[in-house]
Design a protein around this motif. Structure first.
Motif, PDB file in Angstrom:
ATOM      1  N   MET A 107       0.845  -1.167   0.000  1.00 58.90           N
ATOM      2  CA  MET A 107       0.000   0.000   0.000  1.00 58.90           C
ATOM      3  C   MET A 107       0.898   1.240   0.000  1.00 58.90           C
ATOM      4  O   MET A 107       1.809   1.330   0.821  1.00 58.90           O
ATOM      5  CB  MET A 107      -0.885  -0.016   1.255  1.00 58.90           C
ATOM      6  N   PRO A 108       0.653   2.185  -0.879  1.00 60.07           N
ATOM      7  CA  PRO A 108       1.447   3.418  -0.859  1.00 60.07           C
ATOM      8  C   PRO A 108       1.096   4.284   0.354  1.00 60.07           C
ATOM      9  O   PRO A 108      -0.074   4.485   0.667  1.00 60.07           O
ATOM     10  CB  PRO A 108       1.062   4.119  -2.168  1.00 60.07           C
ATOM     11  N   VAL A 109       2.132   4.747   1.026  1.00 61.04           N
ATOM     12  CA  VAL A 109       1.956   5.552   2.232  1.00 61.04           C
ATOM     13  C   VAL A 109       2.861   6.778   2.124  1.00 61.04           C
ATOM     14  O   VAL A 109       4.070   6.648   1.938  1.00 61.04           O
ATOM     15  CB  VAL A 109       2.324   4.733   3.492  1.00 61.04           C
ATOM     16  N   ILE A 151       1.011  10.206   8.436  1.00 60.53           N
ATOM     17  CA  ILE A 151       1.132   9.449   7.192  1.00 60.53           C
ATOM     18  C   ILE A 151      -0.135   9.667   6.378  1.00 60.53           C
ATOM     19  O   ILE A 151      -1.205   9.964   6.921  1.00 60.53           O
ATOM     20  CB  ILE A 151       1.377   7.948   7.446  1.00 60.53           C
ATOM     21  N   LEU A 152       0.000   9.519   5.077  1.00 61.53           N
ATOM     22  CA  LEU A 152      -1.111   9.694   4.146  1.00 61.53           C
ATOM     23  C   LEU A 152      -1.315   8.380   3.407  1.00 61.53           C
ATOM     24  O   LEU A 152      -0.457   7.973   2.624  1.00 61.53           O
ATOM     25  CB  LEU A 152      -0.805  10.825   3.155  1.00 61.53           C
ATOM     26  N   ILE A 153      -2.441   7.718   3.649  1.00 60.59           N
ATOM     27  CA  ILE A 153      -2.706   6.426   3.004  1.00 60.59           C
ATOM     28  C   ILE A 153      -3.066   6.659   1.540  1.00 60.59           C
ATOM     29  O   ILE A 153      -3.868   7.532   1.212  1.00 60.59           O
ATOM     30  CB  ILE A 153      -3.858   5.699   3.722  1.00 60.59           C
ATOM     31  N   THR A 183       6.133   2.327  -0.190  1.00 61.92           N
ATOM     32  CA  THR A 183       5.185   1.227  -0.153  1.00 61.92           C
ATOM     33  C   THR A 183       5.287   0.521   1.192  1.00 61.92           C
ATOM     34  O   THR A 183       6.373   0.098   1.587  1.00 61.92           O
ATOM     35  CB  THR A 183       5.480   0.229  -1.287  1.00 61.92           C
ATOM     36  N   LEU A 184       4.165   0.400   1.881  1.00 62.59           N
ATOM     37  CA  LEU A 184       4.096  -0.363   3.124  1.00 62.59           C
ATOM     38  C   LEU A 184       3.780  -1.798   2.743  1.00 62.59           C
ATOM     39  O   LEU A 184       2.733  -2.079   2.178  1.00 62.59           O
ATOM     40  CB  LEU A 184       3.018   0.196   4.049  1.00 62.59           C
ATOM     41  N   ALA A 200      -7.364   4.792  11.183  1.00 60.33           N
ATOM     42  CA  ALA A 200      -8.300   3.673  11.363  1.00 60.33           C
ATOM     43  C   ALA A 200      -8.319   2.739  10.158  1.00 60.33           C
ATOM     44  O   ALA A 200      -8.395   1.517  10.313  1.00 60.33           O
ATOM     45  CB  ALA A 200      -9.698   4.210  11.641  1.00 60.33           C
ATOM     46  N   GLY A 201      -8.247   3.272   8.950  1.00 60.19           N
ATOM     47  CA  GLY A 201      -8.259   2.436   7.749  1.00 60.19           C
ATOM     48  C   GLY A 201      -7.046   1.523   7.666  1.00 60.19           C
ATOM     49  O   GLY A 201      -7.153   0.364   7.247  1.00 60.19           O
ATOM     50  N   LEU A 202      -5.905   2.018   8.086  1.00 54.94           N
ATOM     51  CA  LEU A 202      -4.683   1.216   8.063  1.00 54.94           C
ATOM     52  C   LEU A 202      -4.719   0.146   9.164  1.00 54.94           C
ATOM     53  O   LEU A 202      -4.261  -0.979   8.952  1.00 54.94           O
ATOM     54  CB  LEU A 202      -3.457   2.109   8.228  1.00 54.94           C
ATOM     55  N   ILE A 203      -5.295   0.470  10.309  1.00 53.96           N
ATOM     56  CA  ILE A 203      -5.456  -0.521  11.381  1.00 53.96           C
ATOM     57  C   ILE A 203      -6.303  -1.687  10.872  1.00 53.96           C
ATOM     58  O   ILE A 203      -5.960  -2.850  11.066  1.00 53.96           O
ATOM     59  CB  ILE A 203      -6.088   0.110  12.638  1.00 53.96           C
ATOM     60  N   ALA A 204      -7.392  -1.374  10.186  1.00 55.33           N
ATOM     61  CA  ALA A 204      -8.276  -2.422   9.660  1.00 55.33           C
ATOM     62  C   ALA A 204      -7.556  -3.266   8.614  1.00 55.33           C
ATOM     63  O   ALA A 204      -7.709  -4.493   8.589  1.00 55.33           O
ATOM     64  CB  ALA A 204      -9.534  -1.791   9.066  1.00 55.33           C
ATOM     65  N   TRP A 205      -6.749  -2.642   7.763  1.00 56.28           N
ATOM     66  CA  TRP A 205      -6.026  -3.363   6.713  1.00 56.28           C
ATOM     67  C   TRP A 205      -5.010  -4.338   7.317  1.00 56.28           C
ATOM     68  O   TRP A 205      -4.927  -5.492   6.912  1.00 56.28           O
ATOM     69  CB  TRP A 205      -5.335  -2.363   5.785  1.00 56.28           C
ATOM     70  N   VAL A 206      -4.253  -3.879   8.311  1.00 47.96           N
ATOM     71  CA  VAL A 206      -3.260  -4.732   8.970  1.00 47.96           C
ATOM     72  C   VAL A 206      -3.959  -5.841   9.752  1.00 47.96           C
ATOM     73  O   VAL A 206      -3.531  -6.998   9.721  1.00 47.96           O
ATOM     74  CB  VAL A 206      -2.330  -3.901   9.884  1.00 47.96           C
ATOM     75  N   ARG A 207      -5.065  -5.521  10.429  1.00 47.29           N
ATOM     76  CA  ARG A 207      -5.804  -6.535  11.198  1.00 47.29           C
ATOM     77  C   ARG A 207      -6.348  -7.620  10.262  1.00 47.29           C
ATOM     78  O   ARG A 207      -6.274  -8.809  10.580  1.00 47.29           O
ATOM     79  CB  ARG A 207      -6.937  -5.886  11.975  1.00 47.29           C
ATOM     80  N   ASP A 208      -6.885  -7.235   9.115  1.00 46.49           N
ATOM     81  CA  ASP A 208      -7.379  -8.224   8.143  1.00 46.49           C
ATOM     82  C   ASP A 208      -6.254  -9.130   7.655  1.00 46.49           C
ATOM     83  O   ASP A 208      -6.435 -10.332   7.488  1.00 46.49           O
ATOM     84  CB  ASP A 208      -8.047  -7.528   6.955  1.00 46.49           C
TER      85      ASP A 208
END
Length: 179
Positions: A1-3, A26-28, A53-54, A119-127
């Motif tokens: 994911m670009p960050v 950071i900017l997702i 890229t993360l 919050a969006g990045l937390i959800a992505w990593v958790r998934d």
């Protein structure tokens, strides 16, 4: 994911440092940037310094799980001082693994900044962790049942035929034979 990495420059508090730099956000999904000024508040200026890229790896899920379980889940921005006066810091890496970030602190050459995850990045990593994490079962090592008290293998030097002094060196045995 670009960050995208946002760096904040504030005036230094000592005469030896003109400015103090911190990673402020950071900017997702950010596009390419090369030290573009985003905001100015008095003497403080925020720059979109770089977009990296993360990447998440299946072998690192335990580290991501540890990072998500903290009070404030964060990503880590790894930077190094640059020789270029216009871009004083070079952004090397963005990682969600606190273990990998800790490895970069060992050398002392890189700067590691902790930035709260949106919050969006937390959800992505958790998934990702839910999809790929596998608990490692602890297996206690068992001792060998061999009896090691009956033989004395490996004592002394095998080149010495005499049983009287098994700890004698070959050079002293050779001297005795010559005499």
């Amino acid at each position: 994911m670009p960050v995208g990495v946002v760096l904040r420059r504030t005036p230094g508090v000592t005469r030896w440092a003109s400015f103090a730099w911190t990673a402020s956000g950071i900017l997702i999904g950010a596009g390419d940037a090369n030290w573009r000024e985003l905001r100015r508040e008095g003497d403080a200026v925020e720059f979109h310094a770089a977009t990296l890229t993360l990447e998440l790896h299946g072998a690192e899920t335990e580290a991501y799980l540890h990072g998500l379980s903290t009070q404030v889940p964060s990503v880590y921005v790894i930077m190094r001082k640059s020789e270029n006066a216009e871009t004083p810091l070079e952004v090397l890496l963005v990682t969600a693994s606190p273990y990998e970030a800790q490895d970069y602190t060992d050398s002392g050459e890189e700067l590691v900044e902790k930035v709260p995850m949106p919050a969006g990045l937390i959800a992505w990593v958790r998934d990702f962790v839910e999809a790929f994490h596998q608990e490692e079962v602890f297996v206690k090592r068992k001792r060998d049942r061999k009896r090691i008290d009956q033989k004395e293998d490996g004592i002394g030097d095998g080149r010495i035929a005499q049983l009287g002094d098994v700890y004698r060196s070959p050079s002293s045995a050779r001297k005795e034979r010559l005499q």
